[in-house]
Design an enzyme around this catalytic site. Sequence first.
Site, PDB file in Angstrom:
ATOM      1  N   HIS A 206      -2.911   6.966   2.475  1.00  0.00           N
ATOM      2  CA  HIS A 206      -3.424   5.683   2.004  1.00  0.00           C
ATOM      3  C   HIS A 206      -4.805   5.457   2.611  1.00  0.00           C
ATOM      4  CE1 HIS A 206      -4.081   1.539   1.283  1.00  0.00           C
ATOM      5  NE2 HIS A 206      -3.809   1.167   2.515  1.00  0.00           N
TER       6      HIS A 206
ATOM      7  N   CYS B 263       0.800  -1.227   0.000  1.00  0.00           N
ATOM      8  CA  CYS B 263       0.000   0.000   0.000  1.00  0.00           C
ATOM      9  C   CYS B 263       0.833   1.278   0.000  1.00  0.00           C
ATOM     10  CB  CYS B 263      -0.964  -0.013   1.181  1.00  0.00           C
ATOM     11  SG  CYS B 263      -2.174  -1.361   1.078  1.00  0.00           S
TER      12      CYS B 263
ATOM     13  N   ASN C 139     -10.442   0.349   0.250  1.00  0.00           N
ATOM     14  CA  ASN C 139      -8.984   0.360   0.249  1.00  0.00           C
ATOM     15  C   ASN C 139      -8.517  -0.242  -1.069  1.00  0.00           C
ATOM     16  OD1 ASN C 139      -6.266  -0.304   0.559  1.00  0.00           O
ATOM     17  ND2 ASN C 139      -6.466  -0.977   2.669  1.00  0.00           N
TER      18      ASN C 139
END
Length: 325
Positions: free
Chosen positions: A252, A113, A282
């Site tokens: 993020h 990520c 996400n």
Amino acid sequence: MTDIGILGTGAYVPDRVVSNDEVSAAAGVDDTWIIRKTDIRQRRWAAPDQATSDLATAAGRAALASAGITADQLSAIVVATSTPDRPQPPTAAYVQHNLGAAGAAAFDINAVCSGEVFALSAAESVLARRGGYALVIGADLYSRILNPLDRRTVVLFGDGAGAMVLGADGRGARIRHLQLHTYGELADLIQVPAGGSRLPCDPAAIEAGLHYFTMDGRAVRRFVEDRVPQLTKQFLHEAGVVPDDISHFIPHQANGVMLGTVFADLALPHATMHLTLTRYGNTGAASVPITLDEAARTGAFHQGDLILLAGFGGGMAAGFALVEW
């Protein structure tokens, strides 16, 4: 980094909208639980015939159009992904072919990520040697590796891609500072156990569910809440700015509830935190560039604004970039 700027941005998310109700039943939770724990309302999942390279290509085309350049002007294509089309060749090779960017060096980076920020650093190094322009894409397709019974993961993730075009021609948003961190002693907190040289993805591994994405959610949250604020403050100090200088925070898009805690601890009094997770979930390495592109296209940024990009996740890793619009 003073000569490198972001000349254009782009993003792509699949058409299929997946509601909380769709993912909650098998996982044994409901819409209320998901919102209370994550602030996610829906996510996008790819069609059966789409792969990560397809998402990345679409985002890359949008970024090239935004920057006003063509694919044959690219010196490099860097794709940040932890869900490649195949273990090899690199997904970036497919993107290069799809775009018709025959002259570009194309390779992947897997920093999960944090990948987009790590990819920015790699692209800057290539441009320092080759000049021209670089296309940096964060793209992930997590829906293929999620266990539908695992409420810790299946409710969180969506598919998507975001892209930036970098160049040193004096235009665009200047990248003022970058910083990367990896904490390998925590590598097993986020993983897909099978499918590599340590544990091949054979029938026994599949039967055991080892081909699915796994995460120690509580430990990951401790890592983010304990370390990200401290690392961010260190980064800003090294970049020569103070928290009051930051106008925008693009983290993020891991978990909205967790990000609320992190943002409060950062104490950025004049900053707006930009979130897209309520609609997209996400999206891994794609989340930072998707959110940057959306904010840019809606006119959120003004000349001179300082934008803080923060990626964090598997590895465990964290990456920060300071951008002057």
